[in-house]
Motif scaffolding. Structure first.
Motif, short mmCIF file in Angstrom:
data_model
loop_
_atom_site.label_atom_id
_atom_site.label_comp_id
_atom_site.label_asym_id
_atom_site.label_seq_id
_atom_site.Cartn_x
_atom_site.Cartn_y
_atom_site.Cartn_z
N LYS A 179 -34.11 -33.91 12.42
CA LYS A 179 -34.14 -33.39 11.06
C LYS A 179 -34.67 -31.95 11.05
O LYS A 179 -35.71 -31.68 11.64
CB LYS A 179 -34.99 -34.29 10.17
N TRP A 180 -33.94 -31.11 10.37
CA TRP A 180 -34.30 -29.69 10.29
C TRP A 180 -35.01 -29.41 8.97
O TRP A 180 -34.59 -29.89 7.90
CB TRP A 180 -33.04 -28.82 10.37
N ASP A 202 -21.93 -22.29 14.84
CA ASP A 202 -20.54 -22.13 14.40
C ASP A 202 -20.23 -22.89 13.11
O ASP A 202 -19.17 -22.70 12.52
CB ASP A 202 -19.58 -22.56 15.50
N HIS A 203 -21.12 -23.77 12.69
CA HIS A 203 -20.92 -24.49 11.42
C HIS A 203 -22.25 -24.53 10.63
O HIS A 203 -22.62 -25.57 10.09
CB HIS A 203 -20.37 -25.90 11.67
N TRP A 204 -22.91 -23.40 10.59
CA TRP A 204 -24.21 -23.29 9.91
C TRP A 204 -24.10 -23.62 8.42
O TRP A 204 -25.01 -24.20 7.83
CB TRP A 204 -24.77 -21.89 10.11
N ASP A 207 -28.36 -29.32 4.05
CA ASP A 207 -29.15 -30.51 4.40
C ASP A 207 -30.55 -30.18 4.91
O ASP A 207 -31.35 -31.08 5.15
CB ASP A 207 -28.41 -31.34 5.45
N ILE A 208 -30.84 -28.90 5.09
CA ILE A 208 -32.17 -28.51 5.57
C ILE A 208 -33.19 -28.68 4.44
O ILE A 208 -33.01 -28.17 3.33
CB ILE A 208 -32.16 -27.06 6.07
N TYR A 209 -34.25 -29.38 4.73
CA TYR A 209 -35.31 -29.59 3.75
C TYR A 209 -36.22 -28.36 3.73
O TYR A 209 -36.70 -27.91 4.78
CB TYR A 209 -36.13 -30.83 4.07
#
Length: 390
Positions: free
Chosen positions: A282-283, A360-362, A368-370
């Motif tokens: 999880k990021w 490449d798919h940032w 979804d980054i909290y």
């Protein structure tokens, strides 16, 4: 013999010293006389038909500083002309045909791009001219007009000599985003590719003579993905974005204890840190923001001399800052799926291997980054007055 040799060497040395001074007195070989130049002080670039662009420049002739060349108000006279071309270089070449003097870009510190051109996604092609030409400076400011960029140059400011001066000084005071040519290039070529430019609007004054009583204002921020404008945000959301980037607006910040009540703080110090984290796949990012300042206006019934109440004031302002950041994140990170905040750069530095897998798919990973925001405000001084006049 030695004495004779010494005199000869002394004479040779004196000759070369005199020769070197003569070289210095010849002047600069590439020096340009002011009366040979047409100085560009502002430029606007708009989209035209058939994939062409329209270049509009505001030219200030050096002779307008001499007697008889100024307006009755004492303001410098400027001339506005336009030319169409396949790109900026072509348009500039066509524009040069209308002047007996060489167009000089060295004093142009304001470049405004029209909204249509910016949304088309080829802003980089036009900026390439500014970057490669030997005269424009990398500390020149870039802007996006909410309409046609040429309309901004037509305005007659009340305090400054020309519109470019108004926008430049507003940027220097951090009214909105302060983005130079170098800043924009760094953002566009960064890991995330998210960028921003201040959005310019025309404000009409409450006056019958609308044409003469208008002024440019920075009314939000244009959001870019690489060199394409994909959206815009308002002033409140812009504040949140700029606080994350540690590029603050004007030093005053206001909190709202209750409806109709305000407390304003003059910021003396501010700092932002982005701490990325990857745990169990999880990021997340934690935004740490600290601000210190003094109260400059108390529009509430709170006794700010009390330490307990001072803490309340700090909480109100912390809440206001957090709300602005949350709105910016919702609009830009989640809605537009673009990263002008610098999250990608933070992850790349701390987790280079993990970054390689998502770079490449940032735009897919980003929403979804909290993100957690932790704001700490410290009131250094309550101000000179102890109570309100109510």
């Amino acid at each position: 013999m030695n004495d004779t040799l010494f005199r000869i060497m002394k004479a040779i040395l004196a000759f070369f010293l005199v020769l070197s001074q003569c070289v210095l007195l010849t002047g600069c070989w590439d020096n340009k006389e002011l009366n040979q130049l047409a100085i560009i002080v502002g430029a606007a670039i708009d989209k035209e038909k058939n994939n062409k662009i329209k270049l509009t420049v505001q030219v200030f002739l050096p002779q307008s500083q001499s007697g008889g060349q100024q307006s009755s108000s004492g303001k410098a006279q400027v001339e506005i002309k336009s030319a169409v071309g396949t790109n900026m270089a072509d348009a500039a070449s066509n524009l040069q045909r209308e002047y007996s003097r060489k167009l000089f870009w060295g004093h142009c510190k304001t470049y405004i791009f029209g909204r249509s051109l910016s949304e088309k996604g080829n802003l980089g092609r036009q900026i390439d001219f500014i970057d490669r030409h030997p005269e424009p400076r990398e500390d020149s400011r870039l802007y996006v007009s909410d309409g046609k960029a040429a309309d901004i140059l037509q305005l007659s400011p009340s305090l400054e000599k020309y519109v470019g001066d108004v926008l430049r000084k507003m940027s220097e005071m951090h009214v909105g985003a302060n983005i130079t040519l170098k800043d924009f290039e760094l953002m566009v070529t960064s890991e995330g590719g998210g960028a921003l430019l201040p959005l310019i609007k025309i404000k009409h004054q409450n006056n019958d003579d609308r044409k003469m009583n208008v002024s440019p204002i920075i009314g939000g921020t244009a959001i870019f993905k690489r060199d394409k404008m994909i959206g815009r945000i308002n002033e409140v959301e812009s504040k949140g974005l700029l606080w994350v980037k540690n590029q603050n607006e004007l030093p005053e910040i206001t909190g709202y204890p209750k409806k109709g009540q305000t407390i304003s703080l003059y910021l003396k110090r501010t700092k932002t840190n982005l701490i990325p984290k990857i745990e169990k796949g999880k990021w997340s990012v934690t935004i740490y923001i600290s601000k210190e300042g003094m109260i400059v206006q108390n529009g509430s019934k709170i006794n700010i001399m009390s330490k307990k109440n001072t803490k309340r004031v700090e909480n109100y302002i912390e809440k206001d800052v957090s709300n602005s950041i949350e709105k910016a994140l919702k609009q830009v990170k989640d809605g537009m799926k673009v990263d002008p905040f610098g999250f990608a750069t933070a992850f790349h530095r701390k987790y280079p291997k993990e970054w390689e897998k998502v770079k490449d798919h940032w735009e897919v990973v980003l929403p979804d980054i909290y993100v957690e925001t932790k704001v700490k405000v410290h009131v250094l001084e309550p101000g000179l007055s102890t109570t309100t006049l109510e």
